[in-house]
Design a protein around this motif. Sequence first.
Motif, mmCIF file in Angstrom:
data_model
loop_
_atom_site.group_PDB
_atom_site.id
_atom_site.type_symbol
_atom_site.label_atom_id
_atom_site.label_comp_id
_atom_site.label_asym_id
_atom_site.label_seq_id
_atom_site.Cartn_x
_atom_site.Cartn_y
_atom_site.Cartn_z
ATOM 1 N N CYS A 4 50.756 26.744 48.564
ATOM 2 C CA CYS A 4 49.404 26.619 49.086
ATOM 3 C C CYS A 4 48.971 25.171 49.003
ATOM 4 N N TYR A 5 48.527 24.606 50.113
ATOM 5 C CA TYR A 5 48.119 23.206 50.138
ATOM 6 C C TYR A 5 46.857 23.028 50.969
ATOM 7 N N LYS A 6 46.245 21.885 50.776
ATOM 8 C CA LYS A 6 45.155 21.457 51.640
ATOM 9 C C LYS A 6 45.479 20.044 52.089
ATOM 10 N N LEU A 24 47.178 22.747 45.095
ATOM 11 C CA LEU A 24 46.047 22.395 45.940
ATOM 12 C C LEU A 24 46.032 20.888 46.035
ATOM 13 N N SER A 26 44.607 17.544 48.050
ATOM 14 C CA SER A 26 43.616 16.977 48.951
ATOM 15 C C SER A 26 43.948 15.514 49.149
ATOM 16 N N TYR A 65 42.331 25.122 60.474
ATOM 17 C CA TYR A 65 41.854 23.765 60.715
ATOM 18 C C TYR A 65 40.802 23.798 61.829
ATOM 19 N N GLU A 157 44.387 23.367 56.224
ATOM 20 C CA GLU A 157 44.702 24.095 55.000
ATOM 21 C C GLU A 157 45.774 25.114 55.342
ATOM 22 N N TYR A 158 46.660 25.354 54.418
ATOM 23 C CA TYR A 158 47.698 26.342 54.743
ATOM 24 C C TYR A 158 48.252 27.017 53.498
#
Length: 502
Positions: A4-6, A24, A26, A65, A157-158
């Motif tokens: 999970c990332y942003k 996470l 950013s 997005y 974000e995904y």
Amino acid sequence: KFVCYKLAASCCLPPLASRQGVLLLSLTPPAIPGAGALSPLADWVFLTRFCFLTDFGRLDFRFRYPKSRCCQNILLYFDDSSQWPAVYKRPEKNCYQKEAVLRPENNQVINLTTHYTWSGCVVRVLSCVGGRSFRSVRERWWYIALSKCGGDGLQLEYEMKLTNGQSFWTQHFSADEFGILETDITFLVIFSMVFLLSCYFAYNLKGRQLLHTTYKMFMTAAGVEVLSLLFHCVYWGLYARDGVGNGSLKILGKLLFSVSFLVFLLMLILLGKGFTVTRARISHSGSVKLSIYMTVYTITYVILFIYEAEFFDPGEVLYAYDSPAGYGLMGLQLVAYVWFCYAVLVSLKHYPEKQPFYVPFFTTYTLWFFAVPVMALIANFGIPRWAREKIVNGIQLGIHLYAHIVFLVRTTHSHSCRPLHFCIVHIIRVIIAAVSHTLFTIFESQWPHADCLLHTSLSISFSPSTHCSLLMGRTAHANFLLYSCSLNALHVLLLTPVPYMP
């Protein structure tokens, strides 16, 4: 595996250092110090990798997005030389050229728009929920990247869930990791048995005053190896449950594995130098040299370990020994082997009677020193990329088990390790020889013409269960020394003539 990332518009996005865990991230455009200008925006970025099975591979994703940032793509590269190696870390290629190597007939581009049915996107804020199944003729590495060529960079974000089937033992594991959990559990059980046996034999040796420092080092190495495997098993067990795991447990397991290796290596070098075999202590200069060597070795080992953790690039490196740090560790082991050879050869030169011990000892552990480097080189050039990590893991643990079992058998077998067990007798004889020489000098100076069977006696106690008695006398033609030694249940009675003093 669950990721999970942003992502926000960014410059020079770094490759992800860790494939495991819910992260996470950013990322914002870095400013040039003192100027406030922004660097160009990245339009292509590597996300992660995974080795899918031939029929059960599955990618489930959720990307989100703003519609104003349309249109962004998921790119699926596989491990063919014309695909991933042709685009990764190739600064001469732009985003369009990196997209061009993909094959549309293989559905390797997922366009994250409402126009692409399989993207699962909905309007306004583009929220794309979908999946993709992977089928191939063999287990194959797939590398997942994002692109937005010709625009103002990536911002989204995904979440991604990459799986292989539904079994607890395979679901979240990349195909190259299959069997690692089962292998670690098996070796944890075996090493635990070895450690318990070593404790039992240590109890027996202690009762016979034969518990040497080298054996204590062996027990330490075996015990730390058990702890290392325990942490690895817990890590992989958590990872199998949720695809995330706990990275700290894996790092701790690796550190303990390194400590076990270094303790065992030091023990082998000490035995090679004759410690507890031909001598009771190492000379001062030898101790200094060994301390310096092991300190440098340990520091170098730690530096390579940190380098691997910080600069491990999942886009290029598939497992530990397929990296500069891995080659450095193999080089260190070969340097240690040179010292080991030197120590053994010097011991044999001064104590050729110890050849029955040192020849099999040297042969046995030569295999141990070379096994991992040779195995890693064979894996790098002769084993399929998707099978290397699990094969190397099993062979490495097997080699360590072999080394521990051989030492345990040779140390505790009644006939295998006489040099170690008879070290105390050797020490006693050296002490008695020194004491007797002094007493005979006094004896001769006080009674130069005496001729009787028994003149004086001396009792030496080395421990509650080890003591010696000396009887000194002189006949017309020779001096003699009669000493009786008791080591637990072992009694030795020897008559030693000494040069005649007229």
